[in-house]
Design a protein around this motif. Structure first.
Motif, PDB file in Angstrom:
ATOM      1  N   LYS A  50     -94.132 -31.377  49.264  1.00  0.00           N
ATOM      2  CA  LYS A  50     -95.601 -31.445  49.268  1.00  0.00           C
ATOM      3  C   LYS A  50     -96.059 -32.813  49.777  1.00  0.00           C
ATOM      4  O   LYS A  50     -96.938 -32.923  50.633  1.00  0.00           O
ATOM      5  CB  LYS A  50     -96.146 -31.192  47.864  1.00  0.00           C
ATOM      6  N   GLY A  51     -95.463 -33.861  49.238  1.00  0.00           N
ATOM      7  CA  GLY A  51     -95.877 -35.206  49.618  1.00  0.00           C
ATOM      8  C   GLY A  51     -95.457 -35.592  51.023  1.00  0.00           C
ATOM      9  O   GLY A  51     -96.199 -36.251  51.751  1.00  0.00           O
ATOM     10  N   ALA A  52     -94.251 -35.161  51.398  1.00  0.00           N
ATOM     11  CA  ALA A  52     -93.709 -35.591  52.686  1.00  0.00           C
ATOM     12  C   ALA A  52     -94.254 -34.781  53.856  1.00  0.00           C
ATOM     13  O   ALA A  52     -94.521 -35.323  54.928  1.00  0.00           O
ATOM     14  CB  ALA A  52     -92.183 -35.495  52.668  1.00  0.00           C
TER      15      ALA A  52
ATOM     16  N   ALA B 119     -96.507 -38.513  60.814  1.00  0.00           N
ATOM     17  CA  ALA B 119     -95.642 -37.611  60.036  1.00  0.00           C
ATOM     18  C   ALA B 119     -94.434 -38.358  59.486  1.00  0.00           C
ATOM     19  O   ALA B 119     -94.072 -38.200  58.315  1.00  0.00           O
ATOM     20  CB  ALA B 119     -95.197 -36.435  60.905  1.00  0.00           C
ATOM     21  N   VAL B 120     -93.822 -39.178  60.323  1.00  0.00           N
ATOM     22  CA  VAL B 120     -92.656 -39.947  59.870  1.00  0.00           C
ATOM     23  C   VAL B 120     -93.076 -40.935  58.775  1.00  0.00           C
ATOM     24  O   VAL B 120     -92.421 -41.054  57.731  1.00  0.00           O
ATOM     25  CB  VAL B 120     -91.992 -40.691  61.057  1.00  0.00           C
ATOM     26  N   GLU B 121     -94.204 -41.599  58.983  1.00  0.00           N
ATOM     27  CA  GLU B 121     -94.680 -42.589  58.015  1.00  0.00           C
ATOM     28  C   GLU B 121     -94.951 -41.942  56.651  1.00  0.00           C
ATOM     29  O   GLU B 121     -94.557 -42.468  55.609  1.00  0.00           O
ATOM     30  CB  GLU B 121     -95.966 -43.220  58.572  1.00  0.00           C
ATOM     31  N   LYS B 125     -92.872 -42.678  53.149  1.00  0.00           N
ATOM     32  CA  LYS B 125     -93.563 -43.096  51.914  1.00  0.00           C
ATOM     33  C   LYS B 125     -93.229 -42.174  50.753  1.00  0.00           C
ATOM     34  O   LYS B 125     -93.175 -42.589  49.602  1.00  0.00           O
ATOM     35  CB  LYS B 125     -95.074 -43.108  52.139  1.00  0.00           C
ATOM     36  N   ALA B 126     -93.024 -40.896  51.054  1.00  0.00           N
ATOM     37  CA  ALA B 126     -92.719 -39.922  50.001  1.00  0.00           C
ATOM     38  C   ALA B 126     -91.255 -39.968  49.574  1.00  0.00           C
ATOM     39  O   ALA B 126     -90.873 -39.327  48.603  1.00  0.00           O
ATOM     40  CB  ALA B 126     -93.073 -38.515  50.477  1.00  0.00           C
ATOM     41  N   GLY B 127     -90.410 -40.708  50.308  1.00  0.00           N
ATOM     42  CA  GLY B 127     -89.022 -40.848  49.871  1.00  0.00           C
ATOM     43  C   GLY B 127     -87.972 -40.450  50.888  1.00  0.00           C
ATOM     44  O   GLY B 127     -86.777 -40.530  50.603  1.00  0.00           O
ATOM     45  N   ALA B 128     -88.386 -40.004  52.062  1.00  0.00           N
ATOM     46  CA  ALA B 128     -87.401 -39.692  53.100  1.00  0.00           C
ATOM     47  C   ALA B 128     -86.895 -40.990  53.734  1.00  0.00           C
ATOM     48  O   ALA B 128     -87.548 -42.028  53.641  1.00  0.00           O
ATOM     49  CB  ALA B 128     -88.027 -38.797  54.172  1.00  0.00           C
ATOM     50  N   VAL B 129     -85.746 -40.921  54.365  1.00  0.00           N
ATOM     51  CA  VAL B 129     -85.182 -42.092  55.037  1.00  0.00           C
ATOM     52  C   VAL B 129     -85.191 -41.835  56.539  1.00  0.00           C
ATOM     53  O   VAL B 129     -84.639 -40.840  57.010  1.00  0.00           O
ATOM     54  CB  VAL B 129     -83.740 -42.363  54.556  1.00  0.00           C
ATOM     55  N   LYS B 150     -83.890 -38.085  56.976  1.00  0.00           N
ATOM     56  CA  LYS B 150     -83.049 -37.382  56.016  1.00  0.00           C
ATOM     57  C   LYS B 150     -83.803 -37.380  54.697  1.00  0.00           C
ATOM     58  O   LYS B 150     -84.322 -38.416  54.269  1.00  0.00           O
ATOM     59  CB  LYS B 150     -81.699 -38.092  55.874  1.00  0.00           C
ATOM     60  N   ASP B 151     -83.907 -36.235  54.062  1.00  0.00           N
ATOM     61  CA  ASP B 151     -84.654 -36.188  52.814  1.00  0.00           C
ATOM     62  C   ASP B 151     -83.729 -36.472  51.628  1.00  0.00           C
ATOM     63  O   ASP B 151     -82.505 -36.567  51.790  1.00  0.00           O
ATOM     64  CB  ASP B 151     -85.452 -34.886  52.711  1.00  0.00           C
TER      65      ASP B 151
END
Lengths: 172, 172
Positions: A50-52, B119-121, B125-129, B150-151
């Motif tokens: 949801k957040g990403a 989208a990447v940003e 911020k939500a925790g993806a690398v 990568k999530d």
């Protein structure tokens, strides 16, 4: 773009022994990729998507026997929609279609159709290998019917009753 | 079904340091799972998916330098539509987003949007690398822009220019 297709309608033609052509028309509604997460992380992963990616949760499946006060989570899988596409997030420990590859990028496709027998038969004639019989009560939603196939390229496909049908009475 | 969503529109909200809420609205058009096959088998796999699942080929990407008379095939990836959903079949040897898992069920999602940076940003911020910088000329179609993530659950997501844009001039 000259690529317009009729959404939700697909026809497959297969040749049977003896050279006769047998036409089986199987209608698929959607292909939904399923990703696997550790047992306790379905809700956390849905929150992340949801957040990403602005995902919306459109279906959730609770374990038929677990209660909210138990150690294991009630939620065993959830379907999220991103843009026009659905992804199913599933507890790897509760899902019989999980591959030996485990969590993360171990992929299974859920191919939704009303006519599971014809879909499996057509795919097997085309070169897929059926993995066991068509079963009930497994897959994304408890209560749906599921056929399992492996294609010649190593991809696992489950042929499933559409979510709207089998999940109709599931708490949203 | 009470799950109707506006296709193609997703909004993501992320909280930045200090407690301020920064709202970034990123519109995704679709999530397309990508499966990998051996170098010479894209065309064969597409033919299989047509026969097995009634797939329609809606896009194909030819290698920019190969000619029809060379040993390696010209076709490096193709997008097929099954029901309302798309799947990308890609030559594992030509695709930089292929994971170490190789052919078969090694999954990558292509998440299509016009606004790759945002989208990447949002996802980071939500925790993806993020995996490297946003690049050009890779992914499903040569010429598109691609960000790779990568999530937290091990799934690889490529954030890509929509197919219709980047593949507009590709021979169908």
């Amino acid at each position: 773009m000259a690529t317009e297709v009729n959404d939700g309608v697909a026809a497959a033609v297969s040749e049977v022994n003896g050279g006769d052509v047998e036409k089986t028309v199987v209608t698929f509604t959607a292909v939904k990729p399923k990703v696997f997460v550790e047992a306790s992380k379905v809700a956390e992963a849905v929150a992340f998507y949801k957040g990403a990616f602005g995902a919306e949760e459109v279906n959730r499946v609770n374990h038929p026997k677990r209660k909210a006060d138990q150690e294991l989570p009630v939620l065993v899988s959830a379907e999220v929609k991103i843009g026009s596409s659905s992804v199913i997030v599933s507890d790897v420990s509760e899902d019989s279609s999980a591959t030996e590859k485990g969590v993360g990028s171990g992929l299974v496709f859920c191919l939704e159709t009303e006519d599971i027998e014809a879909a499996v038969e057509t795919a097997v004639k085309a070169g897929a290998v059926a993995d066991g019989e068509i079963t009930e009560g497994e897959g994304a939603c408890y209560g749906g019917r599921v056929g399992k196939l492996k294609d010649p390229y190593g991809v696992v496909w489950t042929i499933c009753t559409p979510t709207e049908k089998k999940c109709g009475d599931v708490e949203a």
